[in-house]
Design a protein around this motif. Structure first.
Motif, PDB file in Angstrom:
ATOM      1  N   ASP A 186     128.517  47.934  -7.036  1.00  0.00           N
ATOM      2  CA  ASP A 186     127.904  46.909  -7.883  1.00  0.00           C
ATOM      3  C   ASP A 186     126.821  47.601  -8.707  1.00  0.00           C
ATOM      4  N   LEU A 187     127.148  47.899  -9.955  1.00  0.00           N
ATOM      5  CA  LEU A 187     126.257  48.697 -10.794  1.00  0.00           C
ATOM      6  C   LEU A 187     124.908  48.019 -11.029  1.00  0.00           C
ATOM      7  N   GLU A 188     124.916  46.741 -11.370  1.00  0.00           N
ATOM      8  CA  GLU A 188     123.670  46.020 -11.642  1.00  0.00           C
ATOM      9  C   GLU A 188     122.781  45.984 -10.397  1.00  0.00           C
ATOM     10  N   LEU A 189     123.349  45.620  -9.259  1.00  0.00           N
ATOM     11  CA  LEU A 189     122.597  45.563  -7.999  1.00  0.00           C
ATOM     12  C   LEU A 189     122.039  46.943  -7.642  1.00  0.00           C
ATOM     13  N   SER A 190     122.874  47.978  -7.760  1.00  0.00           N
ATOM     14  CA  SER A 190     122.440  49.330  -7.410  1.00  0.00           C
ATOM     15  C   SER A 190     121.340  49.832  -8.332  1.00  0.00           C
ATOM     16  N   ALA A 191     121.480  49.591  -9.634  1.00  0.00           N
ATOM     17  CA  ALA A 191     120.456  50.021 -10.597  1.00  0.00           C
ATOM     18  C   ALA A 191     119.126  49.349 -10.280  1.00  0.00           C
ATOM     19  N   GLN A 192     119.161  48.058  -9.973  1.00  0.00           N
ATOM     20  CA  GLN A 192     117.929  47.341  -9.609  1.00  0.00           C
ATOM     21  C   GLN A 192     117.355  47.886  -8.311  1.00  0.00           C
ATOM     22  N   TRP A 193     118.207  48.219  -7.345  1.00  0.00           N
ATOM     23  CA  TRP A 193     117.756  48.747  -6.056  1.00  0.00           C
ATOM     24  C   TRP A 193     117.057  50.089  -6.234  1.00  0.00           C
ATOM     25  N   TYR A 194     117.660  51.005  -6.994  1.00  0.00           N
ATOM     26  CA  TYR A 194     117.033  52.312  -7.225  1.00  0.00           C
ATOM     27  C   TYR A 194     115.707  52.151  -7.971  1.00  0.00           C
ATOM     28  N   ARG A 195     115.633  51.165  -8.860  1.00  0.00           N
ATOM     29  CA  ARG A 195     114.393  50.907  -9.598  1.00  0.00           C
ATOM     30  C   ARG A 195     113.364  50.205  -8.710  1.00  0.00           C
ATOM     31  N   ASP A 196     113.740  49.091  -8.107  1.00  0.00           N
ATOM     32  CA  ASP A 196     112.776  48.241  -7.405  1.00  0.00           C
ATOM     33  C   ASP A 196     112.431  48.723  -5.992  1.00  0.00           C
ATOM     34  N   VAL A 197     113.391  49.247  -5.263  1.00  0.00           N
ATOM     35  CA  VAL A 197     113.139  49.671  -3.882  1.00  0.00           C
ATOM     36  C   VAL A 197     112.668  51.126  -3.833  1.00  0.00           C
ATOM     37  N   LEU A 198     113.339  52.015  -4.596  1.00  0.00           N
ATOM     38  CA  LEU A 198     112.925  53.420  -4.575  1.00  0.00           C
ATOM     39  C   LEU A 198     111.854  53.729  -5.608  1.00  0.00           C
ATOM     40  N   GLY A 199     111.617  52.834  -6.556  1.00  0.00           N
ATOM     41  CA  GLY A 199     110.556  53.030  -7.536  1.00  0.00           C
ATOM     42  C   GLY A 199     110.895  54.037  -8.624  1.00  0.00           C
ATOM     43  N   LEU A 200     112.182  54.272  -8.852  1.00  0.00           N
ATOM     44  CA  LEU A 200     112.600  55.202  -9.891  1.00  0.00           C
ATOM     45  C   LEU A 200     112.781  54.461 -11.209  1.00  0.00           C
ATOM     46  N   GLN A 201     112.805  55.193 -12.302  1.00  0.00           N
ATOM     47  CA  GLN A 201     112.832  54.576 -13.630  1.00  0.00           C
ATOM     48  C   GLN A 201     114.269  54.398 -14.115  1.00  0.00           C
ATOM     49  N   LEU A 202     114.640  53.155 -14.430  1.00  0.00           N
ATOM     50  CA  LEU A 202     115.947  52.856 -15.011  1.00  0.00           C
ATOM     51  C   LEU A 202     115.847  53.087 -16.511  1.00  0.00           C
ATOM     52  N   LEU A 203     116.530  54.132 -17.006  1.00  0.00           N
ATOM     53  CA  LEU A 203     116.468  54.463 -18.433  1.00  0.00           C
ATOM     54  C   LEU A 203     117.408  53.604 -19.259  1.00  0.00           C
ATOM     55  N   ASN A 204     118.645  53.444 -18.793  1.00  0.00           N
ATOM     56  CA  ASN A 204     119.577  52.553 -19.482  1.00  0.00           C
ATOM     57  C   ASN A 204     120.743  52.221 -18.571  1.00  0.00           C
ATOM     58  N   ILE A 205     121.441  51.162 -18.938  1.00  0.00           N
ATOM     59  CA  ILE A 205     122.588  50.713 -18.158  1.00  0.00           C
ATOM     60  C   ILE A 205     123.646  50.197 -19.123  1.00  0.00           C
ATOM     61  N   THR A 206     124.904  50.561 -18.860  1.00  0.00           N
ATOM     62  CA  THR A 206     126.050  50.057 -19.612  1.00  0.00           C
ATOM     63  C   THR A 206     127.017  49.458 -18.592  1.00  0.00           C
ATOM     64  N   GLU A 207     128.211  49.093 -19.015  1.00  0.00           N
ATOM     65  CA  GLU A 207     129.198  48.568 -18.067  1.00  0.00           C
ATOM     66  C   GLU A 207     129.682  49.633 -17.105  1.00  0.00           C
ATOM     67  N   GLU A 208     129.662  50.906 -17.536  1.00  0.00           N
ATOM     68  CA  GLU A 208     130.218  51.983 -16.734  1.00  0.00           C
ATOM     69  C   GLU A 208     129.195  52.756 -15.900  1.00  0.00           C
ATOM     70  N   ARG A 209     127.926  52.799 -16.377  1.00  0.00           N
ATOM     71  CA  ARG A 209     126.973  53.668 -15.691  1.00  0.00           C
ATOM     72  C   ARG A 209     125.542  53.203 -15.919  1.00  0.00           C
ATOM     73  N   ALA A 210     124.662  53.678 -15.030  1.00  0.00           N
ATOM     74  CA  ALA A 210     123.226  53.476 -15.180  1.00  0.00           C
ATOM     75  C   ALA A 210     122.561  54.835 -15.043  1.00  0.00           C
ATOM     76  N   VAL A 211     121.556  55.090 -15.864  1.00  0.00           N
ATOM     77  CA  VAL A 211     120.840  56.363 -15.834  1.00  0.00           C
ATOM     78  C   VAL A 211     119.466  56.118 -15.225  1.00  0.00           C
ATOM     79  N   ILE A 212     119.190  56.830 -14.128  1.00  0.00           N
ATOM     80  CA  ILE A 212     117.942  56.684 -13.372  1.00  0.00           C
ATOM     81  C   ILE A 212     117.171  57.998 -13.468  1.00  0.00           C
ATOM     82  N   LYS A 213     115.906  57.925 -13.861  1.00  0.00           N
ATOM     83  CA  LYS A 213     115.058  59.126 -13.947  1.00  0.00           C
ATOM     84  C   LYS A 213     114.244  59.252 -12.664  1.00  0.00           C
ATOM     85  N   VAL A 214     114.220  60.471 -12.129  1.00  0.00           N
ATOM     86  CA  VAL A 214     113.462  60.736 -10.909  1.00  0.00           C
ATOM     87  C   VAL A 214     112.105  61.310 -11.298  1.00  0.00           C
ATOM     88  N   ASN A 215     111.104  60.454 -11.319  1.00  0.00           N
ATOM     89  CA  ASN A 215     109.716  60.819 -11.609  1.00  0.00           C
ATOM     90  C   ASN A 215     109.553  61.576 -12.929  1.00  0.00           C
TER      91      ASN A 215
END
Length: 123
Positions: free
Chosen positions: A17-46
């Motif tokens: 579940d891309l939307e749920l996972s992107a929110q989890w990495y952002r909200d629970v791990l505190g990482l930065q969500l740079l962008n999200i499309t239907e196929e992928r989400a880009v998360i920046k680590v600090n």
């Protein structure tokens, strides 16, 4: 010979579940969500240039692997506040394992993202 490779830029993780996972990495791990499309989400680590790319899949697949039929992580994070981080993950209903110590005195524990990818954090 000097390597042509400068650094690891990103690692791709399969997620159900891309939307749920992107929110989890952002909200629970505190990482930065740079962008999200239907196929992928880009998360920046600090502050570094390292990225996690979450890739949407319906397949039964994970970023970890097995050794003697035991799950083995492929991504290890660092955190100077292991106990506090462990409690934060438990407070957010994340599947976690107990803190362990190795022979060198390093402490670590394993946890799982919403898809079930096994991750490690150590200090």
């Amino acid at each position: 010979m000097k390597s042509f490779i400068e650094q690891v830029h990103y690692i791709r993780l399969p997620v159900k579940d891309l939307e749920l996972s992107a929110q989890w990495y952002r909200d629970v791990l505190g990482l930065q969500l740079l962008n999200i499309t239907e196929e992928r989400a880009v998360i920046k680590v600090n502050e570094g240039s390292f990225l996690l790319i979450l890739v949407s899949t319906g397949d039964e697949t994970y970023a970890h692997f097995t050794i003697d039929n035991e799950e083995a992580f492929s991504i290890g994070f660092t955190s100077p506040k292991l106990s506090t981080f462990l409690q934060h993950l438990m407070d957010n209903q994340v599947k976690v394992e107990d803190i362990l110590k190795d022979d060198d005195g390093h402490a670590y524990f394993y946890f799982y993202d919403p898809t079930g990818n096994k991750l490690q954090v150590h200090w």
